[in-house]
Design a protein around this motif. Sequence first.
Motif, PDB file in Angstrom:
ATOM      1  N   MET A  33       0.856  -1.182   0.000  1.00  0.00           N
ATOM      2  CA  MET A  33       0.000   0.000   0.000  1.00  0.00           C
ATOM      3  C   MET A  33       0.898   1.239   0.000  1.00  0.00           C
ATOM      4  SD  MET A  33      -2.854   1.040   2.810  1.00  0.00           S
ATOM      5  CE  MET A  33      -4.391   1.272   2.007  1.00  0.00           C
ATOM      6  N   THR A  34       0.603   2.156  -0.904  1.00  0.00           N
ATOM      7  CA  THR A  34       1.411   3.363  -0.989  1.00  0.00           C
ATOM      8  C   THR A  34       1.102   4.294   0.181  1.00  0.00           C
ATOM      9  OG1 THR A  34      -0.191   4.624  -2.272  1.00  0.00           O
ATOM     10  CG2 THR A  34       1.345   3.226  -3.519  1.00  0.00           C
ATOM     11  N   LYS A  35       2.015   5.208   0.414  1.00  0.00           N
ATOM     12  CA  LYS A  35       1.835   6.165   1.500  1.00  0.00           C
ATOM     13  C   LYS A  35       0.602   7.041   1.240  1.00  0.00           C
ATOM     14  CE  LYS A  35       4.271   9.581   4.225  1.00  0.00           C
ATOM     15  NZ  LYS A  35       5.511  10.298   4.464  1.00  0.00           N
ATOM     16  N   THR A  36       0.402   7.427  -0.011  1.00  0.00           N
ATOM     17  CA  THR A  36      -0.759   8.250  -0.370  1.00  0.00           C
ATOM     18  C   THR A  36      -2.058   7.509  -0.093  1.00  0.00           C
ATOM     19  OG1 THR A  36       0.545   9.340  -2.085  1.00  0.00           O
ATOM     20  CG2 THR A  36      -1.843   9.544  -2.242  1.00  0.00           C
ATOM     21  N   ALA A  37      -2.120   6.245  -0.486  1.00  0.00           N
ATOM     22  CA  ALA A  37      -3.327   5.449  -0.248  1.00  0.00           C
ATOM     23  C   ALA A  37      -3.590   5.296   1.249  1.00  0.00           C
ATOM     24  CB  ALA A  37      -3.205   4.080  -0.906  1.00  0.00           C
ATOM     25  N   LYS A  38      -2.526   5.122   2.019  1.00  0.00           N
ATOM     26  CA  LYS A  38      -2.669   4.984   3.470  1.00  0.00           C
ATOM     27  C   LYS A  38      -3.212   6.282   4.090  1.00  0.00           C
ATOM     28  CE  LYS A  38       0.217   2.209   5.580  1.00  0.00           C
ATOM     29  NZ  LYS A  38       1.387   1.628   6.246  1.00  0.00           N
ATOM     30  N   ILE A  39      -2.719   7.411   3.613  1.00  0.00           N
ATOM     31  CA  ILE A  39      -3.194   8.710   4.116  1.00  0.00           C
ATOM     32  C   ILE A  39      -4.661   8.905   3.759  1.00  0.00           C
ATOM     33  CG2 ILE A  39      -2.977  11.218   3.810  1.00  0.00           C
ATOM     34  CD1 ILE A  39       0.100  10.723   3.551  1.00  0.00           C
ATOM     35  N   ILE A  40      -5.015   8.603   2.503  1.00  0.00           N
ATOM     36  CA  ILE A  40      -6.411   8.745   2.079  1.00  0.00           C
ATOM     37  C   ILE A  40      -7.307   7.795   2.872  1.00  0.00           C
ATOM     38  CG2 ILE A  40      -8.024   8.468   0.147  1.00  0.00           C
ATOM     39  CD1 ILE A  40      -5.698   9.379  -1.692  1.00  0.00           C
ATOM     40  N   TYR A  41      -6.816   6.568   3.127  1.00  0.00           N
ATOM     41  CA  TYR A  41      -7.581   5.613   3.932  1.00  0.00           C
ATOM     42  C   TYR A  41      -7.889   6.206   5.305  1.00  0.00           C
ATOM     43  CZ  TYR A  41      -8.454   1.976   7.323  1.00  0.00           C
ATOM     44  OH  TYR A  41      -8.996   1.258   8.358  1.00  0.00           O
ATOM     45  N   TRP A  42      -6.870   6.721   5.978  1.00  0.00           N
ATOM     46  CA  TRP A  42      -7.080   7.230   7.328  1.00  0.00           C
ATOM     47  C   TRP A  42      -7.942   8.483   7.351  1.00  0.00           C
ATOM     48  CZ3 TRP A  42      -7.331   4.585  11.409  1.00  0.00           C
ATOM     49  CH2 TRP A  42      -6.558   3.437  11.546  1.00  0.00           C
ATOM     50  N   ILE A  43      -7.803   9.347   6.353  1.00  0.00           N
ATOM     51  CA  ILE A  43      -8.656  10.538   6.290  1.00  0.00           C
ATOM     52  C   ILE A  43     -10.115  10.126   6.111  1.00  0.00           C
ATOM     53  CG2 ILE A  43      -9.260  12.555   4.874  1.00  0.00           C
ATOM     54  CD1 ILE A  43      -6.202  12.919   4.411  1.00  0.00           C
ATOM     55  N   THR A  44     -10.378   9.238   5.143  1.00  0.00           N
ATOM     56  CA  THR A  44     -11.765   8.807   4.919  1.00  0.00           C
ATOM     57  C   THR A  44     -12.309   8.042   6.118  1.00  0.00           C
ATOM     58  OG1 THR A  44     -11.062   6.801   3.746  1.00  0.00           O
ATOM     59  CG2 THR A  44     -11.547   8.734   2.402  1.00  0.00           C
ATOM     60  N   THR A  45     -11.479   7.229   6.735  1.00  0.00           N
ATOM     61  CA  THR A  45     -11.936   6.436   7.880  1.00  0.00           C
ATOM     62  C   THR A  45     -12.238   7.320   9.086  1.00  0.00           C
ATOM     63  OG1 THR A  45     -10.675   4.546   7.064  1.00  0.00           O
ATOM     64  CG2 THR A  45     -11.342   4.487   9.379  1.00  0.00           C
ATOM     65  N   ILE A  46     -11.414   8.321   9.331  1.00  0.00           N
ATOM     66  CA  ILE A  46     -11.665   9.233  10.460  1.00  0.00           C
ATOM     67  C   ILE A  46     -12.921  10.054  10.206  1.00  0.00           C
ATOM     68  CG2 ILE A  46     -10.769  11.282  11.638  1.00  0.00           C
ATOM     69  CD1 ILE A  46      -7.965   9.890  11.403  1.00  0.00           C
ATOM     70  N   TRP A  47     -13.095  10.552   8.976  1.00  0.00           N
ATOM     71  CA  TRP A  47     -14.315  11.297   8.654  1.00  0.00           C
ATOM     72  C   TRP A  47     -15.550  10.400   8.760  1.00  0.00           C
ATOM     73  CZ3 TRP A  47     -15.383  16.198   8.744  1.00  0.00           C
ATOM     74  CH2 TRP A  47     -14.343  17.127   8.608  1.00  0.00           C
ATOM     75  N   LEU A  48     -15.418   9.167   8.308  1.00  0.00           N
ATOM     76  CA  LEU A  48     -16.513   8.209   8.431  1.00  0.00           C
ATOM     77  C   LEU A  48     -16.855   7.987   9.904  1.00  0.00           C
ATOM     78  CD1 LEU A  48     -18.470   6.019   7.332  1.00  0.00           C
ATOM     79  CD2 LEU A  48     -16.525   4.435   7.385  1.00  0.00           C
ATOM     80  N   ALA A  49     -15.832   7.764  10.712  1.00  0.00           N
ATOM     81  CA  ALA A  49     -16.048   7.532  12.144  1.00  0.00           C
ATOM     82  C   ALA A  49     -16.716   8.740  12.805  1.00  0.00           C
ATOM     83  CB  ALA A  49     -14.720   7.215  12.825  1.00  0.00           C
ATOM     84  N   LEU A  50     -16.241   9.935  12.493  1.00  0.00           N
ATOM     85  CA  LEU A  50     -16.844  11.145  13.069  1.00  0.00           C
ATOM     86  C   LEU A  50     -18.312  11.282  12.656  1.00  0.00           C
ATOM     87  CD1 LEU A  50     -13.914  13.701  12.583  1.00  0.00           C
ATOM     88  CD2 LEU A  50     -14.748  12.746  14.748  1.00  0.00           C
ATOM     89  N   GLY A  51     -18.593  11.000  11.386  1.00  0.00           N
ATOM     90  CA  GLY A  51     -19.972  11.089  10.906  1.00  0.00           C
ATOM     91  C   GLY A  51     -20.877  10.069  11.556  1.00  0.00           C
ATOM     92  N   MET A  52     -20.390   8.854  11.691  1.00  0.00           N
ATOM     93  CA  MET A  52     -21.207   7.801  12.298  1.00  0.00           C
ATOM     94  C   MET A  52     -21.390   8.023  13.802  1.00  0.00           C
ATOM     95  SD  MET A  52     -22.434   5.830  10.066  1.00  0.00           S
ATOM     96  CE  MET A  52     -22.212   5.377   8.365  1.00  0.00           C
ATOM     97  N   VAL A  53     -20.338   8.485  14.470  1.00  0.00           N
ATOM     98  CA  VAL A  53     -20.464   8.760  15.909  1.00  0.00           C
ATOM     99  C   VAL A  53     -21.458   9.903  16.132  1.00  0.00           C
ATOM    100  CG1 VAL A  53     -19.254   9.723  17.920  1.00  0.00           C
ATOM    101  CG2 VAL A  53     -18.256   7.821  16.660  1.00  0.00           C
ATOM    102  N   SER A  54     -21.314  10.974  15.363  1.00  0.00           N
ATOM    103  CA  SER A  54     -22.203  12.123  15.579  1.00  0.00           C
ATOM    104  C   SER A  54     -23.663  11.775  15.278  1.00  0.00           C
ATOM    105  CB  SER A  54     -21.742  13.330  14.759  1.00  0.00           C
ATOM    106  OG  SER A  54     -21.814  13.059  13.386  1.00  0.00           O
TER     107      SER A  54
END
Length: 131
Positions: free
Chosen positions: A1-22
């Motif tokens: 997994m490239t560094k860019t893909a890993k960064i995009i994964y974590w950004i989308t996952t954190i935003w997803l988590a924030l949206g689902m928690v809220s």
Amino acid sequence: MTKTAKIIYWITTIWLALGMVSTGIVQLLKTEEEVQSMNNLGYPIYLLSILGIWKLLGVIAVLIPKSPLLKEWAYAGFFFAMSGAIISHVANGDNPSILFGPILLLVLTVLSWYLRPASRKVITNKQPEVA
């Protein structure tokens, strides 16, 4: 997994988590707007508690290390909940602006699932059958 893909994964996952928690918290609190929305869609109010708890548990499952099968179930639950919300609002003839939240969370769900690292994927050792 490239560094860019890993960064995009974590950004989308954190935003997803924030949206689902809220949204999960709002559903558990049964705010007036959420209750009105459920009534408008024709769903029972107790569904808010079920969705809220499942969303919070799903976020925990997606964020914790290991447990790839549990993550698959959480992603599937998020997908079903958000696609169900979209379909329900469209079928009800609601204002299209109400679809922004569920569509965004659906896109984040798919991106997070698709970009997840190998350590977060279910790996099977099943060999294909030869005819």
